[in-house]
Design an enzyme around this catalytic site. Sequence first.
Site, PDB file in Angstrom:
ATOM      1  CB  SER A  51       7.235  -2.824   5.314  1.00  0.00           C
ATOM      2  OG  SER A  51       6.476  -3.670   4.477  1.00  0.00           O
ATOM      3  CG  ASP A 199       1.070   0.292  -0.525  1.00  0.00           C
ATOM      4  OD1 ASP A 199      -0.034   0.051  -0.014  1.00  0.00           O
ATOM      5  OD2 ASP A 199       2.143   0.234   0.119  1.00  0.00           O
ATOM      6  CG  HIS A 202       2.548  -1.444   3.328  1.00  0.00           C
ATOM      7  ND1 HIS A 202       2.999  -1.315   2.030  1.00  0.00           N
ATOM      8  CD2 HIS A 202       3.461  -2.196   3.988  1.00  0.00           C
ATOM      9  CE1 HIS A 202       4.148  -1.964   1.911  1.00  0.00           C
ATOM     10  NE2 HIS A 202       4.455  -2.503   3.080  1.00  0.00           N
TER      11      HIS A 202
END
Length: 240
Positions: A51, A199, A202
């Site tokens: 990701s 989060d 990221h």
Amino acid sequence: MLLAAACGKGSESETAAKSRADSTTGAPSEASSAITNADATGRAVLFLGTSLTAGLGLDADSAFPRQVQRLITQRGLPFHTVNAGVSGETSAGLLQRLDWVLKEPAAMVIVETGANDGLRGQPVEGTRATIGRILDRIHSERPDAKVVLVQMEAPPNLGADYTRAFHGMFPVLAREHGAVLMPFLLDSVAGFPRLNQSDGIHPNFDGERIVTRTVWRTIGPLLEALAKESAGIATRPKGS
């Protein structure tokens, strides 16, 4: 800081991660269309990753492979980037999809993998063996491509011995398999709240710009050299 090794949701299954691959790129089917439309002359710069490569939580233009494309274009280099990142993917998942991502020729292949293995506490030796197989496959199927391996880190909650072994496998893999080692992808970003999304894992837009600079410091000179080499071959008289 090493919690940033969580390159996708730890509870995410491989099947679920792959089914959401399009959404991680920021545009419908972007990853698949990018692979399908790769330049047949071999001038693609292929980013394989999690990701972090896909640009989870960012719009498509902000993911670092797209930002790298802008740097390539600004410098007039004959390459285009292909973002083949998949959220939540382990090294085993990447190995399984190599047949698909290596269908098209590439001038350079950047491999960002393994951190989700560390997040899940998978044995380091197993991850090392899998990444080694990935690098061997790339060299075998794309022998002319420059291969870059991205240093990743494991979270510290698994103990100092594990994180030390995890860190150490990347330079060994690069040396054993003839790859260029890129520094930790999230260098100067991991652990800084203002550079990360909510989060804490990221990068946000500002963090992604730093990631882009980290990536470019390694691959920029390599691409310049490849461009010069290609130009030399193109202009060399036949029979010389």
